[in-house]
Design a protein around this motif. Structure first.
Motif, short mmCIF file in Angstrom:
data_model
loop_
_atom_site.label_atom_id
_atom_site.label_comp_id
_atom_site.label_asym_id
_atom_site.label_seq_id
_atom_site.Cartn_x
_atom_site.Cartn_y
_atom_site.Cartn_z
N ILE A 257 73.51 7.13 6.42
CA ILE A 257 74.03 8.16 7.19
C ILE A 257 74.40 9.40 6.50
N ILE A 258 73.88 10.42 6.47
CA ILE A 258 73.80 11.47 5.86
C ILE A 258 74.86 12.78 6.37
N ASP A 259 74.69 13.05 7.71
CA ASP A 259 75.43 14.12 8.47
C ASP A 259 76.47 13.44 9.31
N TRP B 132 77.58 15.50 13.95
CA TRP B 132 77.54 15.17 15.27
C TRP B 132 78.14 13.80 15.58
N ILE B 133 78.18 12.98 14.51
CA ILE B 133 79.02 11.81 14.96
C ILE B 133 80.33 12.02 15.33
N VAL C 66 81.47 14.75 16.77
CA VAL C 66 81.55 15.35 18.09
C VAL C 66 81.26 14.22 19.22
N GLY C 67 80.40 13.31 18.72
CA GLY C 67 80.42 12.21 19.75
C GLY C 67 81.67 11.41 19.95
N PHE C 68 82.22 11.02 18.69
CA PHE C 68 83.36 10.16 18.58
C PHE C 68 84.59 11.01 19.36
N LEU D 29 84.30 13.32 21.85
CA LEU D 29 83.99 13.42 23.19
C LEU D 29 84.21 12.23 23.77
#
Lengths: 96, 274
Positions: free
Chosen positions: B55-57, B60-61, B63-65, B67
């Motif tokens: 896991i580099i970035d 977006w994780i 953002v998903g968490f 939301l």
């Protein structure tokens, strides 16, 4: 990973799953369903890898959506189960 | 390498917590604690996965968490006690679509062999069926759509054709993974199959169907686990898949219904008219 090894794990987990559930009282059917539903949100772990590994833009988009959906499943699932079980406890206390 | 070991050992711990959690959920005295135990298992699995080097970035994780966390928490808190079963169905549907998306995203990951392709198609298929099936179950229970069984002439033939269609396009996609159109058709047909499996079932049987769909979402997670080579997905998915089937059977017995009757209601022309 070795497919045979993974298949072994799969078979043993299935047997364990069969054995775990027996003689559940009817009042616990829905909470148990809800609780195990929250566990199936484990797909969140897979979603994290897709969202964060930077393979392609599409994979990141799909992964991010998957993280959001799976988080709803996990958070919502555990909270709803807890609310149901909390209600049972209150009812029992009241009838005593 | 060390990190891999730590991650996998934590997955073992998470699996143990899931197993104890499920066991405790089956008895009234320990049920609430069991749910907490399984939640701790989930927390461990998620946190340790975030530390993994693949896991580099994290943007977006996050953002998903955020939301998913807000939606999940708000819905779970605000829902009325009487509408719990349909909430379970709805959450279950989200789990199903998540597995579908994980399988789909795995197509663009490293090292896609024949075996991965099969498991990817399986996770998409089962995830899709779970998603739309759960949405229909939710709609029926919350009375957003009619709760009575919807049966029409030729339903059985239509369903069989649908399954043949899925198999054909799944094989076509397996042979030509570069043709995305086949994949889209498989996704669309799976979604349709989920709807077709649940619409002929009446409102009273819905809890049994939700339990069955819950089992499916476990299987979908399990298939996704094979697609991305992740043990905890395989173990937890198989646990939910197997225990879900048993629970479904117990619920059927409690309601004096046979499991096959519920399972294949769309295939055997049981127009109970109820």
């Amino acid at each position: 990973m070795d497919i045979v090894f993974l298949a072994f794990i799969l078979v043993l987990s299935i047997f364990l799953g069969f054995e775990l559930i027996n003689k559940v009282p009817a009042t616990l059917h829905t909470p148990l369903m809800s609780g195990s539903n929250a566990i199936s949100g484990i797909t969140l772990v897979g979603a994290l890898t897709s969202a964060g590994a930077e393979h392609t833009v599409l994979a990141t988009v799909l992964g991010t959506l998957a993280v959001a959906m799976a988080t709803i499943n996990v958070i919502g699932g555990y909270m709803v189960t807890d609310r149901m079980l909390a209600m049972f406890k209150k009812k029992e206390g009241a009838s005593k | 390498m060390n990190m891999d070991l730590l991650v996998n050992l934590s997955y073992v711990a998470a699996a143990v917590l899931f197993i104890f959690g499920l066991k405790m959920l089956g008895s009234p005295a320990t049920a609430r604690k069991g749910n907490l135990v399984s939640a701790i298992g989930m927390l461990i699995a998620v946190v340790i996965t975030l530390l993994h080097h693949s896991i580099i970035d994290y943007k977006w994780i996050a953002v998903g968490f955020i939301l998913g966390g807000i939606v999940g928490a708000v819905v779970a808190r605000s829902v009325a006690m009487t509408s719990m079963p349909e909430m379970v169905a709805l959450f279950n549907g989200f789990g199903g679509i998540a597995s579908l998306l994980v399988g789909w995203a795995a197509l663009y990951g490293p090292g896609i062999g024949a075996f991965s392709l099969v498991t990817i198609v399986l996770s998409i298929l089962i995830g899709g069926v779970t998603f739309t099936g759960s949405l229909v179950a939710y709609g029926k229970l919350s009375e957003k759509i009619p709760g009575r069984p919807l049966v029409f002439g030729g339903q059985r033939i239509f369903n069989i054709a649908l399954i043949i269609g899925i198999v054909v396009f799944a094989v076509l996609f397996g042979l030509n993974p570069e043709v995305s159109l086949y994949l889209y058709i498989v996704i669309a047909l799976s979604a349709l199959l989920g709807i077709m499996l649940v619409i002929p079932i009446g409102g009273a049987d819905m809890p049994v169907v939700i339990s069955l769909l819950n089992s499916y979402s476990g299987l979908a997670a399990c298939a996704a686990g094979f697609a991305i080579n992740n043990i905890i997905l395989i173990v937890a998915g198989a646990l939910v898949g197997a225990s879900g089937i048993i629970l479904t059977q117990i619920m059927c017995k409690a309601m004096n219904r046979s499991l096959s009757n519920v399972l294949f209601s769309g295939f055997s022309a049981v127009s109970s008219g109820g």
